[in-house]
Design a protein around this motif. Structure first.
Motif, short mmCIF file in Angstrom:
data_model
loop_
_atom_site.label_atom_id
_atom_site.label_comp_id
_atom_site.label_asym_id
_atom_site.label_seq_id
_atom_site.Cartn_x
_atom_site.Cartn_y
_atom_site.Cartn_z
N GLN A 112 -2.83 5.91 -0.34
CA GLN A 112 -4.24 6.14 -0.06
C GLN A 112 -5.08 4.90 -0.29
O GLN A 112 -6.15 4.95 -0.88
CB GLN A 112 -4.77 7.31 -0.90
N LYS A 113 -4.56 3.79 0.13
CA LYS A 113 -5.34 2.56 0.08
C LYS A 113 -4.83 1.63 1.18
O LYS A 113 -3.75 1.83 1.73
CB LYS A 113 -5.18 1.86 -1.27
N VAL A 114 -5.65 0.66 1.50
CA VAL A 114 -5.28 -0.35 2.49
C VAL A 114 -4.93 -1.63 1.74
O VAL A 114 -5.69 -2.06 0.86
CB VAL A 114 -6.43 -0.59 3.47
N ARG A 134 0.83 4.48 7.93
CA ARG A 134 -0.15 5.27 8.68
C ARG A 134 -0.82 4.41 9.75
O ARG A 134 -1.27 4.91 10.77
CB ARG A 134 -1.20 5.85 7.76
N LEU A 150 -6.07 -11.88 9.51
CA LEU A 150 -5.62 -11.03 8.41
C LEU A 150 -4.86 -9.82 8.95
O LEU A 150 -5.24 -9.24 9.97
CB LEU A 150 -6.82 -10.52 7.60
N PHE A 172 -3.22 -2.99 10.71
CA PHE A 172 -4.46 -3.51 11.27
C PHE A 172 -4.42 -5.03 11.31
O PHE A 172 -3.95 -5.68 10.38
CB PHE A 172 -5.66 -3.08 10.42
N SER A 211 -2.06 0.53 6.02
CA SER A 211 -2.48 1.76 5.38
C SER A 211 -1.24 2.61 5.19
O SER A 211 -0.55 2.93 6.17
CB SER A 211 -3.50 2.49 6.26
N THR A 257 -5.32 -1.81 15.90
CA THR A 257 -4.55 -0.92 15.07
C THR A 257 -3.25 -0.59 15.79
O THR A 257 -3.26 -0.28 16.98
CB THR A 257 -5.28 0.41 14.78
N PHE A 311 -4.10 -5.65 2.00
CA PHE A 311 -4.32 -6.81 2.87
C PHE A 311 -3.38 -7.95 2.52
O PHE A 311 -3.05 -8.17 1.35
CB PHE A 311 -5.76 -7.31 2.73
N GLY A 312 -2.97 -8.70 3.54
CA GLY A 312 -2.28 -9.96 3.33
C GLY A 312 -3.28 -11.07 3.05
O GLY A 312 -4.50 -10.85 3.12
#
Lengths: 109, 115
Positions: A95-97, A31, A87, A34, A91, A49, A99-100
């Motif tokens: 339904q979550k983001v 989706r 970073l 970032f 998404s 984004t 992160f690396g």
């Protein structure tokens, strides 16, 4: 489960030496991807984004690009003030983001 | 200026003590989040809220609790049940919930340590 892998973990550049940071991802239905910058002891600061493969965004010396499997953050002629941890996050369909762990960039004068 | 304010910047917890971290936003965002950041690990989601009086557990909710009584505020309580609370805690907000494609915006964090 969505996954984000950033490389290298750390990068040391001379001032003016251009380079790229990599963010590889696997996601169920992207989706958005970032990019953030995080200074020591601070919260992440939103940079870009990207929504679809082929998209590019630029801000000063930074340019972010996106393919179907990875994103690159290109840094052109970096300055010492570009030193930070960068970073990447995605998404996706859960339904979550996600992160690396980030790339710590040090630019030496 | 609009933004997210976290307080305190540093917090110390004694054994058996509950502590509460404050997060306030004036961005008029519906969704708010709490993350934990440990060295060498990505941000891990503790709780999130998409609307007042409603919140959902994230990946590491055990030992934490939250409330969302006002749109602007999303405090996090670290309870005595959280056995390894030492970390950097980040609050974030976004226009809509995590299923949307808008970025999250972060506060400057609270560093929690054990006494």
């Amino acid at each position: 489960e969505d996954q984000v892998t950033q490389s290298p973990e750390a990068l040391r550049l001379q001032e003016g030496e251009s380079s790229s940071l990599n963010c590889s991802y696997t996601v169920s239905g992207l989706r958005g991807l970032f990019w953030y910058r995080q200074d020591p002891g601070k919260g992440p600061e939103f940079l870009f984004t990207l929504y679809s493969a082929g998209e590019e965004k630029e801000k000063e010396r930074l340019k972010a690009t996106l393919t179907k499997k990875e994103s690159f953050l290109h840094i052109t002629a970096p300055k010492p003030e570009d030193s930070a941890t960068y970073l990447c996050a995605v998404s996706g369909g859960y339904q979550k983001v996600t992160f690396g762990t980030g790339t710590k960039l040090q630019v030496i004068p | 200026d609009g933004g997210i304010t976290q307080s305190p910047k540093y917090l110390f917890r004694k054994e058996g003590q509950n502590v509460t971290l404050s997060c306030e936003q004036n961005l008029n965002h519906d969704a708010m989040y709490w993350y934990r950041q440990d060295p060498g690990q990505g941000l891990r989601l503790i709780y999130y809220s998409q609307i007042v009086n409603d919140f959902q557990k994230g990946d590491i909710a055990e030992g934490y609790s939250v409330s969302r009584e006002k749109k602007e505020s999303f405090p996090l309580t670290v309870t005595s049940a959280q056995k390894n609370p030492t970390a950097f805690y980040l609050c974030a907000s976004s226009v809509e919930g995590p299923q949307a494609h808008q970025p999250q915006h972060f506060g400057d964090g609270t560093r929690l340590s054990i006494l």
